[in-house]
Design a protein around this motif. Structure first.
Motif, short mmCIF file in Angstrom:
data_model
loop_
_atom_site.label_atom_id
_atom_site.label_comp_id
_atom_site.label_asym_id
_atom_site.label_seq_id
_atom_site.Cartn_x
_atom_site.Cartn_y
_atom_site.Cartn_z
N MET A 1 0.83 -1.18 0.00
CA MET A 1 0.00 0.00 0.00
C MET A 1 0.88 1.25 0.00
O MET A 1 1.85 1.33 0.74
CB MET A 1 -0.89 -0.01 1.25
CG MET A 1 -1.63 1.29 1.45
SD MET A 1 -2.69 1.34 2.90
CE MET A 1 -1.50 1.58 4.18
N ILE A 2 0.52 2.19 -0.83
CA ILE A 2 1.23 3.47 -0.87
C ILE A 2 0.31 4.52 -0.26
O ILE A 2 -0.87 4.60 -0.60
CB ILE A 2 1.60 3.86 -2.32
CG1 ILE A 2 2.51 2.79 -2.92
CG2 ILE A 2 2.27 5.24 -2.34
CD1 ILE A 2 2.75 2.95 -4.40
N ARG A 3 0.89 5.31 0.62
CA ARG A 3 0.12 6.36 1.28
C ARG A 3 1.04 7.51 1.64
O ARG A 3 2.26 7.38 1.62
CB ARG A 3 -0.60 5.83 2.51
CG ARG A 3 0.33 5.34 3.60
CD ARG A 3 -0.40 5.19 4.91
NE ARG A 3 0.37 4.49 5.91
CZ ARG A 3 1.41 4.99 6.58
NH1 ARG A 3 1.83 6.21 6.34
NH2 ARG A 3 2.03 4.27 7.49
N LYS A 4 0.39 8.62 2.00
CA LYS A 4 1.14 9.78 2.48
C LYS A 4 1.87 9.38 3.77
O LYS A 4 1.29 8.74 4.65
CB LYS A 4 0.21 10.96 2.72
CG LYS A 4 0.94 12.27 2.93
CD LYS A 4 -0.01 13.44 2.96
CE LYS A 4 -0.36 13.78 1.52
NZ LYS A 4 -0.98 15.12 1.40
N ASP A 9 6.30 7.21 10.47
CA ASP A 9 7.06 6.52 9.42
C ASP A 9 8.52 6.97 9.36
O ASP A 9 9.34 6.34 8.69
CB ASP A 9 6.43 6.75 8.04
CG ASP A 9 5.03 6.20 7.93
OD1 ASP A 9 4.77 5.13 8.51
OD2 ASP A 9 4.19 6.86 7.28
N THR A 10 8.84 8.07 10.01
CA THR A 10 10.15 8.70 9.86
C THR A 10 11.30 7.76 10.20
O THR A 10 12.27 7.65 9.42
CB THR A 10 10.25 9.97 10.71
OG1 THR A 10 9.18 10.85 10.35
CG2 THR A 10 11.56 10.67 10.49
N GLY A 51 5.87 13.60 1.51
CA GLY A 51 6.49 12.29 1.57
C GLY A 51 5.46 11.19 1.40
O GLY A 51 4.33 11.28 1.91
N PHE A 52 5.82 10.13 0.67
CA PHE A 52 4.94 8.99 0.44
C PHE A 52 5.73 7.71 0.70
O PHE A 52 6.92 7.63 0.36
CB PHE A 52 4.39 9.01 -0.99
CG PHE A 52 3.46 10.16 -1.24
CD1 PHE A 52 2.10 10.02 -1.09
CD2 PHE A 52 3.97 11.40 -1.60
CE1 PHE A 52 1.24 11.09 -1.29
CE2 PHE A 52 3.12 12.48 -1.81
CZ PHE A 52 1.76 12.32 -1.66
N VAL A 53 5.05 6.73 1.28
CA VAL A 53 5.71 5.47 1.62
C VAL A 53 4.94 4.29 1.04
O VAL A 53 3.72 4.34 0.87
CB VAL A 53 5.84 5.29 3.14
CG1 VAL A 53 6.88 6.24 3.72
CG2 VAL A 53 4.51 5.46 3.85
N PHE A 54 5.69 3.23 0.75
CA PHE A 54 5.12 1.95 0.39
C PHE A 54 5.24 1.08 1.64
O PHE A 54 6.34 0.86 2.14
CB PHE A 54 5.90 1.31 -0.77
CG PHE A 54 5.34 -0.01 -1.22
CD1 PHE A 54 4.54 -0.07 -2.35
CD2 PHE A 54 5.63 -1.19 -0.54
CE1 PHE A 54 4.01 -1.28 -2.78
CE2 PHE A 54 5.12 -2.40 -0.97
CZ PHE A 54 4.30 -2.45 -2.09
#
Length: 162
Positions: A1-4, A9-10, A51-54
């Protein structure tokens, strides 16, 4: 899942970044170092909502920033489209997750983001000595529009119309 990305998350995004830096250096790609990118840059991305993370099973496997900010060196290139354009920054995939199509999913997400937010194109640069990254971008339909010189050397600049 990709999200803001969110503040929580840092730590994982920074740890993945450090793994990527070591992996690239082990591959002879001296693209990133302690100066750039670093934890403070990721924190700033996330605070600005860029920033976006998977995420997979609660783990950050990939990261990128999306915004309209570009270095002044971009101004000397012959881009195909006018404003507004979206820029991909700091796209990376944790070494243990590479080769699984995650970077393609991140790029596809950026393209959908650009379309949904009415950007004319996506632009970014890639270290010229990072052959894998450059091959991926060309396969995804991005066009090489020129090169710029940054602190670490020559970077290829790419663009794709949306």
């Amino acid at each position: 899942m990709i999200r803001k990305a969110i503040d929580d998350d840092t730590l994982q995004a920074t740890q993945a970044l450090e793994e990527v830096k070591k992996y690239m250096l082990d591959q002879g790609i001296d693209q990133w170092d302690q100066e750039y990118p670093n934890a403070k840059i990721l924190i700033d991305d996330i605070e600005r909502g860029e920033g976006f993370v998977f995420i997979d099973h609660g783990e950050v496997l990939a990261y990128m920033a999306l915004n309209e900010l570009c270095d002044e060196e971009y101004n000397d290139l012959n881009w195909k489209t006018q404003t507004p354009f979206l820029i991909i920054h700091r796209l990376y995939v944790k070494p243990t997750a590479q080769g699984k199509g995650i970077s393609s999913k991140m790029i596809r997400f950026a393209e959908e983001f650009a379309i949904n937010n009415h950007y004319q194109s996506i632009r970014f640069d890639a270290f010229s000595l990072n052959e894998t990254a450059n091959i991926v971008y060309l396969k995804k339909g991005y066009e090489l529009v020129g090169t710029v010189c940054f602190r670490k050397g020559i970077f290829n600049c790419y663009e794709k119309n949306m």
